[in-house]
Scaffold this active site. Structure first.
Site, PDB file in Angstrom:
ATOM      1  N   GLY A  97       0.954  -0.753   0.120  1.00  0.00           N
ATOM      2  CA  GLY A  97       0.082   0.220  -0.088  1.00  0.00           C
ATOM      3  C   GLY A  97       0.929   1.325   0.110  1.00  0.00           C
ATOM      4  O   GLY A  97       1.369   1.361  -0.451  1.00  0.00           O
ATOM      5  N   ALA A 120       2.569   6.366   3.621  1.00  0.00           N
ATOM      6  CA  ALA A 120       1.943   6.579   4.764  1.00  0.00           C
ATOM      7  C   ALA A 120       1.554   5.145   5.860  1.00  0.00           C
ATOM      8  O   ALA A 120       1.442   5.944   6.843  1.00  0.00           O
ATOM      9  CB  ALA A 120       0.516   7.539   4.236  1.00  0.00           C
ATOM     10  N   VAL A 121       0.629   4.721   4.729  1.00  0.00           N
ATOM     11  CA  VAL A 121       0.157   3.661   6.172  1.00  0.00           C
ATOM     12  C   VAL A 121       0.934   3.209   6.043  1.00  0.00           C
ATOM     13  O   VAL A 121       1.285   2.365   7.961  1.00  0.00           O
ATOM     14  CB  VAL A 121      -1.073   2.986   5.056  1.00  0.00           C
ATOM     15  CG1 VAL A 121      -1.504   1.449   6.071  1.00  0.00           C
ATOM     16  CG2 VAL A 121      -1.973   3.701   4.715  1.00  0.00           C
ATOM     17  N   GLY A 122       1.769   2.680   5.824  1.00  0.00           N
ATOM     18  CA  GLY A 122       3.092   1.964   5.666  1.00  0.00           C
ATOM     19  C   GLY A 122       3.075   2.152   7.088  1.00  0.00           C
ATOM     20  O   GLY A 122       4.282   1.329   7.749  1.00  0.00           O
ATOM     21  N   GLU A 180       5.710  -3.548   0.721  1.00  0.00           N
ATOM     22  CA  GLU A 180       5.704  -3.377  -0.414  1.00  0.00           C
ATOM     23  C   GLU A 180       4.969  -1.407  -1.100  1.00  0.00           C
ATOM     24  O   GLU A 180       3.588  -1.344  -0.650  1.00  0.00           O
ATOM     25  CB  GLU A 180       5.306  -3.971  -1.029  1.00  0.00           C
ATOM     26  CG  GLU A 180       5.555  -5.822  -0.894  1.00  0.00           C
ATOM     27  CD  GLU A 180       6.931  -5.731  -1.990  1.00  0.00           C
ATOM     28  OE1 GLU A 180       7.197  -5.415  -3.063  1.00  0.00           O
ATOM     29  OE2 GLU A 180       7.928  -6.275  -1.477  1.00  0.00           O
ATOM     30  N   CYS A 204       1.664   0.146  -9.102  1.00  0.00           N
ATOM     31  CA  CYS A 204       2.743   0.406  -8.079  1.00  0.00           C
ATOM     32  C   CYS A 204       4.623   0.811  -9.132  1.00  0.00           C
ATOM     33  O   CYS A 204       5.219   1.484  -8.634  1.00  0.00           O
ATOM     34  CB  CYS A 204       3.051  -0.542  -7.121  1.00  0.00           C
ATOM     35  SG  CYS A 204       3.388  -1.741  -6.956  1.00  0.00           S
TER      36      CYS A 204
END
Lengths: 496, 433
Positions: free
Chosen positions: B133, B136-138, B155, B189
């Site tokens: 994803g 930021a969420v990583g 990833e 991506c």
């Protein structure tokens, strides 16, 4: 942010690319080798001053570092080479390889219990992998820290390598910077005497900031949370409450020697030492005199007077260990001397699973013995607890070794000895779960500090072949793509 | 349609076949080289399951991004919680319905839900988390993992640069770039995010891409069955905003009702433009003119490390220069995307584009704990005596002899050394005994 300047100047050096050529890395590694040779006496004196480190142990530490250095220098060209990989049908005409690349600016943090190896061994790999490095030695080891901070930098290129000497508050500030890799050796537990809580800047609004009420947050977790803010990959070499099962079928004399050696080496302040022994009541009766004999053989009748027995690194660790002596009953040793931070090689018996001594990594010369019915009970005892860094089993019956190995989980495993799995540079050293993540030693140190970059170099020729993948799509094209790339399960063909 | 099959399902089938064929080899204990002191011992690394793995998928390729990691996690012997992206709700529901019919839901449960459910899931302890994803969420996933000291594979994304050298087959280069950029409506991506090239070839690049778009999607892109749409209104608005104020050389048409954005090319884009500040993840291709390959390299290095990097050139030296002077998760030269499809190449990012990698055996290794094992016996105590206190200079010298690696041993030298070592062991036993 007091270290922002240092980090950005190292990053500027990194961007010039000077640490990448093999010649540069070899020169720096050779300089590190000269430091190990020329300053050997000073290092041994510093270790002696900090924790009365016996000269054999100090030499052994330096020897292991030199081993890594020589291994690295011998093999660096092979390690740096592009690794060509097996290709599939579609890529037959291409170059497919993995390029080994440095991460950039890396941070290495060393612990109070073992000041040399966890500082210098990762440094060797980080330099070999082409990074710029900041080393932060533990604050507690005053003389060793001073030696590393004041002398080591003069051997290495100051543009690219630095040693930062600072306490807890400074460490928290250091961790606010962006690093490209962080290698931390320490514990997942942080004895709550520090009193320094990382401020909101470190934990951030995205994280649940509810901290355990009993003091500072665990250090390994703090490092990883700081790393998360910058998406920095980490290796955490944490402690482990390492079990040591001694079965009924083994040579008690030799087992006792090896267990005693592993437990009391460096006054027990190694992360891989056997933390507690599991054995039957019968074996315990044989083990106690054998341990007593081994201790006497190693350190004489008065270990306090032996030049081969170390001291505890700092006052607060001494206090902590002294309190742990209250668990169970002292069978051997138990004497302490606060002035010297001396704790005698001690064996405790009648320890209960809930006693304080079994709730943390001891990092001191105390060996609790817990009695269990048999190997199954030992395995259950081990599996009821967090996965340790190392697991030891003593038995002349290979089936028992195999059984424990297969039914437990740990960072590493050694049958019929203690600590020795660390001396083989071909075995990766690291933990699992509470005992850590990532690994190093030998080639694995180089690999830790290396980004594996996948590269595919194609040709613009033979374009008609690629037409099958372009729109407009059709069942026919799909069929060809499938044929070219599908791997059939072997043995799955049908007889016509 | 065929798009989904080749981009999503085929990859998973290949991964399954490979895992099934090679699992015995991957899972076998790996012998480790021994030194003189351990020649009589067994030394090996034992791949073991980590335990419970969490796989969080993404919405752009919702099937393969949970299935491919799942293959590796199962192969490595773990139990797995599968959390498909809620944004691609149909695929999520399909996976939740079908997977339990084929796999034991006690070991491989599927959890559906949005942010609230995922946040709750992340409070639990896992033994590894693989997340696909945004960066930021990583960060949030890694911070949650840190509470339990859980290793992660992230990833993530970024702006994957694509440098086109003057000296290259421009027609082929542009066709391949068009394929990689506009597949899945730019929502890949590893799509080439932006182009770097000298001003003199910019016009030709635009013409070539236009011609290729015609070949691929016909005169009316909107009615081509092979051209996708933006996933939802939010992302539609986001991509639309990136085009503001830019010179549109081709495309630019949109239709909010169907989340349609035509394949678009922007020219003479400045590195400071809004479209150059975030991953586009849409069918908008900025061309940023640069004077030379050195300027391109400098621009790339001034930004976050990308997931993929592309360079088109007939000049091998130039390609090698670009690769050597930059960094990225992966590289494909003279094509785009393709390094993803070779499973012997580890697929992952670096820096802001991620950490860790998977595909093929790399998945198995990612989801395994590599446990170092040394099995000795209780004999040959003589050689071991040299490490016990009381210390002595003699013992130090023997320790150095056995342990110190001075130089590379040739095989014959090693044999001689073994013999010498045995003699030495006997001598030590006698002299210290």
């Amino acid at each position: 942010n007091p270290y922002a300047g240092l980090v950005s100047s190292l990053r500027a050096s990194w961007l010039t690319g000077k640490t990448r050529p093999m010649g540069y890395r070899v020169a720096q590694l050779e300089a590190l080798g000269r430091f190990l040779d020329e300053k050997k006496e000073e290092m041994m004196e510093a270790l002696a001053a900090d924790m009365q480190e016996p000269s054999f142990e100090a030499e052994y530490n330096i020897l292991l570092c030199k081993n890594e250095l020589n291994d690295t220098l011998n093999k660096l060209d092979t390690w740096m080479k592009d690794e060509h990989v097996e290709k599939n049908l579609v890529t037959q005409m291409d170059l497919a390889f993995i390029r080994k690349e440095p991460y950039g600016v890396v941070l290495i943090m060393a612990p109070w219990n073992c000041p040399i190896i966890p500082a210098l061994m990762p440094l060797i790999g980080a330099i070999a992998a082409g990074n710029c490095v900041i080393v932060k030695p533990a604050e507690a080891n005053k003389s060793t820290k001073a030696l590393l901070a004041e002398v080591l930098p003069s051997y290495l290129d100051k543009d690219c390598y630095a040693v930062v000497s600072t306490g807890e508050e400074g460490t928290v500030k250091l961790l606010e910077n962006k690093f490209d890799y962080i290698f931390f050796t320490g514990t997942s537990q942080w004895w709550g005497l520090m009193g320094v809580l990382p401020g909101p800047g470190l934990w951030g609004p995205c994280c649940d900031t509810s901290l355990p009420s009993s003091g500072s947050p665990p250090m390994g977790r703090t490092v990883m949370m700081a790393a998360a803010k910058h998406l920095t990959p980490v290796t955490l070499e944490l402690g482990g409450i390492n079990p040591c099962y001694v079965s009924d079928t083994c040579d008690v004399q030799i087992a006792a020697k090896r267990v005693a050696w592993g437990r009391f080496f460096h006054a027990g302040q190694t992360c891989v030492a056997p933390n507690y022994v599991l054995c039957s009541v019968e074996m315990r009766e044989k083990l106690l005199p054998a341990l007593r004999e081994a201790i006497t053989e190693f350190y004489g009748a008065e270990p306090k007077e032996s030049p081969d027995f170390a001291r505890i690194a700092e006052e607060k660790q001494f206090q902590r260990l002294q309190a742990l002596l209250g668990s169970g009953r002292v069978a051997i040793g138990g004497q302490t001397d606060e002035q010297e931070r001396y704790i005698a090689p001690t064996v405790l018996v009648d320890v209960q699973p809930s006693d304080p001594i079994l709730q943390e990594t001891i990092l001191g010369p105390i060996l609790p013995i817990i009695t269990v019915g048999g190997v199954e009970e030992a395995i259950d005892f081990i599996n009821a607890r967090a996965r340790p860094l190392s697991l030891y089993v003593f038995s002349s019956d290979k089936k028992v070794l195999k059984q424990v190995l297969e039914q437990t989980s740990s960072g590493g495993f050694c049958g019929n000895d203690t600590l020795m799995q660390l001396t083989l540079t071909s075995l990766p050293f690291g933990g699992i779960g509470e005992s850590g993540l990532g690994r190093y030693h030998g080639h694995f140190t180089f690999a830790t500090f290396t980004h594996l970059r996948s590269c595919l170099q194609r040709t613009t020729a033979l374009e008609p072949i690629h037409a099958v993948r372009y729109p407009p799509y059709s069942a026919g094209k799909t069929g060809v793509v499938r044929f070219a790339s599908e791997l059939k399960r072997q043995g799955a063909c049908t007889l016509l | 349609g065929p798009n989904a099959f080749s981009h999503e399902i085929l990859g998973v089938l290949g991964e399954l076949a490979r895992a099934a064929a090679e699992l015995p080899k991957w899972a076998a204990p790996r012998p480790a080289k021994r030194n003189l002191l351990t020649l009589r011992d067994e030394a090996f690394v034992r791949p073991e399951p980590l335990g419970l793995v969490l796989i969080i998928g993404a919405w752009n390729y919702p099937f393969v991004l949970v299935m491919q990691p799942l293959v590796g996690a199962i192969a490595a012997g773990n139990a797995v919680v599968v959390k498909p992206s809620e944004v691609s709700e149909h695929t999520a529901r399909l996976i939740a319905d079908l997977l339990p019919k084929y796999l034991d839901p006690e070991l491989y449960p599927v959890v559906t839900g949005g942010v609230a459910e995922t946040t709750d899931l992340l409070t639990h302890r896992f033994d590894h988390i693989l997340y696909t994803g945004s960066s930021a969420v990583g960060k949030i996933v890694m911070a949650a993992a840190a509470k339990h000291l859980t290793p992660v594979t992230l990833e993530l994304g970024g702006k994957s640069p694509c440098y086109i050298d003057k000296d290259c087959d421009l027609a082929v280069a542009c066709r391949r770039i068009t394929w990689g950029k506009y597949m899945n409506c730019g929502q890949t991506c590893i799509a080439p995010d932006y182009i770097l090239c000298e001003p003199s070839i910019q016009a030709q690049v635009v013409e070539n891409i236009k011609a290729t778009l015609q070949e691929f999607y016909g005169n009316d892109v909107k009615s081509s069955p092979d051209y996708e749409r933006i996933i939802n209104k939010r992302h539609f608005q986001r991509v639309l905003a990136l085009m503001e104020g830019q010179k549109i050389a081709h495309g630019g048409e949109t239709d909010e009702a169907s989340c349609f954005i035509a394949p678009t090319i922007l020219t003479n884009v400045s590195p400071d433009a809004k479209v150059m500040q975030e991953e586009i993840f849409g069918p908008v291709l900025p061309i940023v003119p640069v004077k030379s390959v050195d300027e391109a390299i400098e621009l790339i290095n001034s930004r976050e490390k990308p997931l993929a990097l592309y360079v088109f050139s007939n000049n091998k030296k130039l390609i090698n220069k670009v690769i050597s002077e930059t960094t990225s998760g992966g590289v494909t030269a003279n094509d785009v995307i393709m390094h993803y499809f070779l499973s012997t190449l580890p697929f992952g990012g670096v820096g802001n584009s991620g950490m860790g990698a998977y595909h093929g055996q790399h998945s198995f290794d990612t989801f395994s704990h590599h446990r170092s094992c040394l099995i000795k016996d209780l004999k040959m105590e003589g050689t071991h005596a040299l490490r016990y206190p009381p210390g002595s200079q003699k013992k130090v010298d023997w320790a150095k002899f056995f342990l110190l690696k001075r130089f590379n041993w040739r095989p014959a030298g090693l044999v001689a050394l073994v013999l010498l070592g045995i003699v030495a062991a006997v001598v030590i036993k006698v002299s210290l005994g």
